[in-house]
Structure formats: structure tokens, C-alpha cells
Design an enzyme around this catalytic site. Structure first.
Site, PDB file in Angstrom:
ATOM      1  N   LYS A  64       0.844  -1.217   0.000  1.00  0.00           N
ATOM      2  CA  LYS A  64       0.000   0.000   0.000  1.00  0.00           C
ATOM      3  C   LYS A  64       0.870   1.254   0.000  1.00  0.00           C
ATOM      4  CE  LYS A  64      -4.013  -2.219   2.064  1.00  0.00           C
ATOM      5  NZ  LYS A  64      -3.476  -3.556   2.398  1.00  0.00           N
ATOM      6  N   ALA A  70       9.819  10.130  -4.712  1.00  0.00           N
ATOM      7  CA  ALA A  70      11.197   9.631  -4.544  1.00  0.00           C
ATOM      8  C   ALA A  70      11.236   8.420  -3.613  1.00  0.00           C
ATOM      9  CB  ALA A  70      12.090  10.746  -3.991  1.00  0.00           C
ATOM     10  N   VAL A 174     -13.716 -10.906   0.670  1.00  0.00           N
ATOM     11  CA  VAL A 174     -14.533 -12.117   0.575  1.00  0.00           C
ATOM     12  C   VAL A 174     -14.303 -12.973   1.831  1.00  0.00           C
ATOM     13  CG1 VAL A 174     -14.703 -14.346  -0.631  1.00  0.00           C
ATOM     14  CG2 VAL A 174     -14.663 -12.207  -1.945  1.00  0.00           C
TER      15      VAL A 174
HETATM   16  O1  O7M Z   1      -9.652 -12.313   3.715  1.00  0.00           O
HETATM   17  P1  O7M Z   1      -9.035 -11.436   4.768  1.00  0.00           P
HETATM   18  O2  O7M Z   1      -9.989 -10.410   5.282  1.00  0.00           O
HETATM   19  O3  O7M Z   1      -8.353 -12.195   5.848  1.00  0.00           O
HETATM   20  O4  O7M Z   1      -7.837 -10.660   4.064  1.00  0.00           O
HETATM   21  C1  O7M Z   1      -8.006  -9.641   3.144  1.00  0.00           C
HETATM   22  C2  O7M Z   1      -6.674  -9.169   2.660  1.00  0.00           C
HETATM   23  O5  O7M Z   1      -6.865  -8.096   1.737  1.00  0.00           O
HETATM   24  C3  O7M Z   1      -5.758  -8.619   3.753  1.00  0.00           C
HETATM   25  O6  O7M Z   1      -4.426  -8.898   3.365  1.00  0.00           O
HETATM   26  C4  O7M Z   1      -5.991  -7.136   3.709  1.00  0.00           C
HETATM   27  O7  O7M Z   1      -4.865  -6.420   4.146  1.00  0.00           O
HETATM   28  C5  O7M Z   1      -6.245  -6.915   2.220  1.00  0.00           C
HETATM   29  N1  O7M Z   1      -7.109  -5.782   1.869  1.00  0.00           N
HETATM   30  C6  O7M Z   1      -8.350  -5.638   2.430  1.00  0.00           C
HETATM   31  O8  O7M Z   1      -8.813  -6.482   3.196  1.00  0.00           O
HETATM   32  N2  O7M Z   1      -9.101  -4.536   2.108  1.00  0.00           N
HETATM   33  C7  O7M Z   1      -8.695  -3.588   1.240  1.00  0.00           C
HETATM   34  O9  O7M Z   1      -9.415  -2.643   0.970  1.00  0.00           O
HETATM   35  C8  O7M Z   1      -7.461  -3.751   0.621  1.00  0.00           C
HETATM   36  C9  O7M Z   1      -6.705  -4.874   0.896  1.00  0.00           C
HETATM   37  C10 O7M Z   1      -5.586  -5.092   0.070  1.00  0.00           C
HETATM   38  O10 O7M Z   1      -5.240  -6.141  -0.375  1.00  0.00           O
HETATM   39  O11 O7M Z   1      -5.003  -3.985  -0.307  1.00  0.00           O
HETATM   40  C11 O7M Z   1      -4.412  -3.946  -1.458  1.00  0.00           C
END
Ligand code: O7M
Length: 214
Positions: A64, A70, A174
Site C-alpha cells: 500500500k 522519490a 470475501v
Molecule cells: O480475507 P481477509 O480479510 O483475511 O484478508 C483480506 C486481505 O486483503 C488482507 O491482506 C488485507 O490487508 C487486504 N485488503 C483488504 O482487506 N481490504 C482492502 O481494501 C485492501 C486490501 C488489500 O489487499 O489492499 C491492497
């Protein structure tokens, strides 16, 4: 990117032993893994290299990225040097910061995923009202890959409409967060699933159960 069975495993376990065991169990039915801060902070960026060397997975690093251009370049550089196939960056930081990630990805023949709206309830507070603009910015920049929420199907649908049918959307939320895999895949190319699989007593069955619903 092509994702086997349209499911990406979020490998948010806290040590390599557990990570390797889960990967061994699931490698027949998966070909794409998302590694984020939990495993990276616990085991170092070597976790990415080790998974790449041991398994035949594509690895998306979920860092993220949300800094000045930079610094974003340096973060991406280290991540791609470790072997990541793709990195996830935040869009709210603006075009220049996202472009820095895209430029670095280009150097490594790797990919960038642009995070639009997040899946948790708190995303409604600040991020949701700007998510369409973030997605539009991505389109204007020629970004091909996006992250959008499985927990709000209407928003996933709206973001799909903005980025277009040829864009590649991966969607977290999900299972544990309440999103439905089949509904999600109506608009997303792949679902990101973590705890519902790796916390299960039988992770192979948990994954197969999701696949059977698709
Ligand atoms: O199925 P979970 O809830 O155990 O995991 C979901 C994964 O997706 C977990 O690694 C979160 O950090 C990530 N994630 C989200 O749950 N929500 C978001 O909006 C974004 C992410 C993500 O992957 O960001 C790129």
C-alpha cells in the site's frame, strides 16, 4: 495478470514456517499469492524471495505504497529486486506518487495495482468519496490493474464501470469481511481471500469450497 481459479491468497501469517506449509497445501489450486506487511515485517523482504524461489507463484506485494515519489521509487525498487511480480500502491497520494511506482515497475517488467476504495467500514469516512476520482486518475494514467472492495458490490460495480472491462480488478473482503465470492467475481477478475482459508483447520478444503462456488 492471469490468476488460477480467480483466487489470490492473502498470506498474512506471521512466520515462514506457517507460510510455507500453507503454500505447499494450496499450490495445486493457486498460482498467485499476496504478501503484505504481516509476513514481511516478521520475516523480512526475504519472505518474498523465498516464496518465489520455492514455489511457482506470482507474488503481489501489498505494501500500500503511499509516500512522495522519490520514496515510492525506492520502496518499489527494493520490492521488485526481491522478486515481486507486482506491488499495490495507494491512489490518494496523487498522480506523481503513483507514476513513480509505475515507472519503477516498468524497469523490472513488473506490474502496479492501484488501490481505489478499501473494503473495511472506515473506508467510508474519507476514501469512498474520492475513490471514483482515484480510479479515473488511474485510467488517465494508463494503469491496467486495480483493487476495489468485495464488501460493497455496488461500489465494486461502479469502479468497474470507471476503469472499463479490460482493466484487471482484484477484490479483497470475501469471506471473513462478509463479501460473497461469486458476486465479487461478477465484477472483479480475482478475489483476494485470507483468513477464511489460512485460519481454517482444512485450508485445502476451504479453498476448494470457494472454487466450487465460482
Ligand atoms: O480475507 P481477509 O480479510 O483475511 O484478508 C483480506 C486481505 O486483503 C488482507 O491482506 C488485507 O490487508 C487486504 N485488503 C483488504 O482487506 N481490504 C482492502 O481494501 C485492501 C486490501 C488489500 O489487499 O489492499 C491492497
Amino acid at each position: 495478470m492471469k490468476v488460477k481459479n480467480n483466487i489470490i491468497l492473502a498470506l498474512d501469517v506471521m512466520n515462514m514456517k506457517e507460510a510455507t506449509e500453507i503454500c505447499e497445501k494450496l499450490e495445486k489450486d493457486l498460482d498467485t499469492i499476496k504478501i503484505g506487511y504481516p509476513l514481511t515485517l516478521a520475516e523480512g523482504l526475504e519472505a518474498v524471495s523465498e516464496i518465489k524461489e520455492t514455489f511457482n507463484f506470482k507474488v503481489i506485494c501489498d505494501y500500500k505504497v503511499a509516500d512522495i515519489p522519490a520514496t515510492n521509487s525506492k520502496i518499489c525498487n527494493q520490492t521488485f529486486k526481491a522478486g515481486a511480480d507486482a506491488i499495490i500502491c495507494h491512489g490518494f497520494v496523487g498522480q506523481d506518487s503513483v507514476q513513480a511506482c509505475a515507472d519503477e515497475a516498468g524497469e523490472f517488467n513488473a506490474e502496479v495495482f492501484l488501490l481505489t476504495e478499501m473494503s473495511h467500514p472506515g473506508a467510508k469516512l474519507f476514501l469512498q468519496e474520492n475513490a471514483d476520482a482515484i480510479a479515473k486518475m488511474g485510467v488517465d494514467m494508463g494503469i491496467k490493474n486495480y483493487v476495489a472492495p468485495a464488501t460493497r458490490i455496488n461500489r465494486l460495480k461502479e469502479i468497474r464501470e470507471i476503469v472499463g472491462k479490460d482493466a484487471f480488478i482484484i477484490s479483497p473482503g470475501v469471506g471473513k469481511q462478509g463479501g460473497d465470492v461469486k458476486e465479487t467475481l461478477t465484477y472483479a477478475n480475482a478475489a483476494i481471500i485470507g483468513r477464511s482459508i489460512y485460519e481454517s483447520d482444512d485450508s485445502q478444503k476451504a479453498l476448494k469450497d470457494f472454487i466450487s462456488l465460482i
